[in-house]
Design a protein around this motif. Structure first.
Motif, PDB file in Angstrom:
ATOM      1  N   GLN A   1       0.840  -1.200   0.000  1.00  0.00           N
ATOM      2  CA  GLN A   1       0.000   0.000   0.000  1.00  0.00           C
ATOM      3  C   GLN A   1       0.865   1.236   0.000  1.00  0.00           C
TER       4      GLN A   1
ATOM      5  N   LYS B   1      -3.262   5.369  -1.442  1.00  0.00           N
ATOM      6  CA  LYS B   1      -3.776   4.429  -2.430  1.00  0.00           C
ATOM      7  C   LYS B   1      -4.347   3.185  -1.752  1.00  0.00           C
ATOM      8  N   GLY B   2      -5.011   2.359  -2.547  1.00  0.00           N
ATOM      9  CA  GLY B   2      -5.538   1.106  -2.038  1.00  0.00           C
ATOM     10  C   GLY B   2      -4.472   0.023  -2.036  1.00  0.00           C
ATOM     11  N   PRO B   3      -4.666  -1.033  -1.242  1.00  0.00           N
ATOM     12  CA  PRO B   3      -3.708  -2.136  -1.223  1.00  0.00           C
ATOM     13  C   PRO B   3      -3.625  -2.825  -2.585  1.00  0.00           C
TER      14      PRO B   3
END
Lengths: 113, 112
Positions: B38, B42-44
């Motif tokens: 991550q 931001k998203g994983p």
């Protein structure tokens, strides 16, 4: 091939208002998961849905929170009467099947004033 | 329910060195172990995963090992680069519980 989409990316609400978070899964995926991430922490599972069905909501608070994934349209996570403790990043993930890899969206960052 | 412990919480390495992050899990029924990267804001991002029927999996500079007896699994990054700097999360799930249980994350910093 678009990935998981979430909107809005940022949402500001005052205490007592409602928050609606939307998630469109990857093309071909019919399984959706919602996770919450508090600052400096890992992600915590909230709810798992398939089209028109809630499969597992064991991680979702019993009050004020609800989720749906209608036959048409995105999945919606709804938080009623928000409180400051609801401020977090909410992530949606999707998979093609119940044991498939989960791919995450960019998240919605909710701030409650 | 499942509990996943991850350490270290922070890790600094020199560019070109290797980095190792370790996780333990509690539920012996868990059979799927993904790793996510991550970056800030931001998203994983899924970088590698392993299922319980194998002990090791490798993808270029990244490898994951699994010891089911000891209930621990590890992420190995070789020849680290500055762009590897991020927070890394391990996770676990079982066939009956689709949800992922995440570790608390490791902030990896690769120093140029």
């Amino acid at each position: 091939n678009a990935g998981v989409m979430q909107n809005p990316r940022h949402l500001v609400r005052r205490r007592g208002q409602e928050a609606r978070l939307r998630c469109s899964p990857m093309k071909g995926h019919s399984h959706v998961y919602w996770y919450r991430q508090l600052p400096e922490e890992g992600l915590k599972f909230m709810v798992y849905l398939q089209k028109e069905n809630i499969i597992d909501e064991s991680g979702m608070p019993k009050e004020r929170f609800s989720a749906e994934f209608p036959k048409e349209g995105p999945s919606i996570l709804r938080i009623q009467q928000v409180v400051r403790g609801d401020s977090a990043a909410y992530f949606c993930a999707s998979s093609w099947g119940p044991t498939g890899e989960q791919f995450f969206g960019p998240g919605t960052r909710l701030t409650v004033l | 329910g499942e509990n996943v412990e991850q350490h270290p919480s922070t890790l600094s390495v020199q560019e070109g060195d290797s980095a190792v992050i370790k996780c333990t899990y509690s539920d012996s029924a868990s059979n799927y172990f993904p790793w996510y990267k991550q970056e800030l804001g931001k998203g994983p991002q899924l970088i590698i995963d392993i299922r319980s029927n194998v002990g090791e999996k490798k993808d270029q500079r990244i490898a994951v090992t699994l010891n089911k007896t000891a209930k621990h699994f590890s992420l190995h990054i070789t020849e680290t680069q500055p762009e590897d700097s991020a927070v890394y999360f391990c996770a676990a799930s079982s066939g009956s519980a689709r949800q992922l249980t995440f570790g608390s994350g490791t902030q990896l910093t690769v120093l140029p």
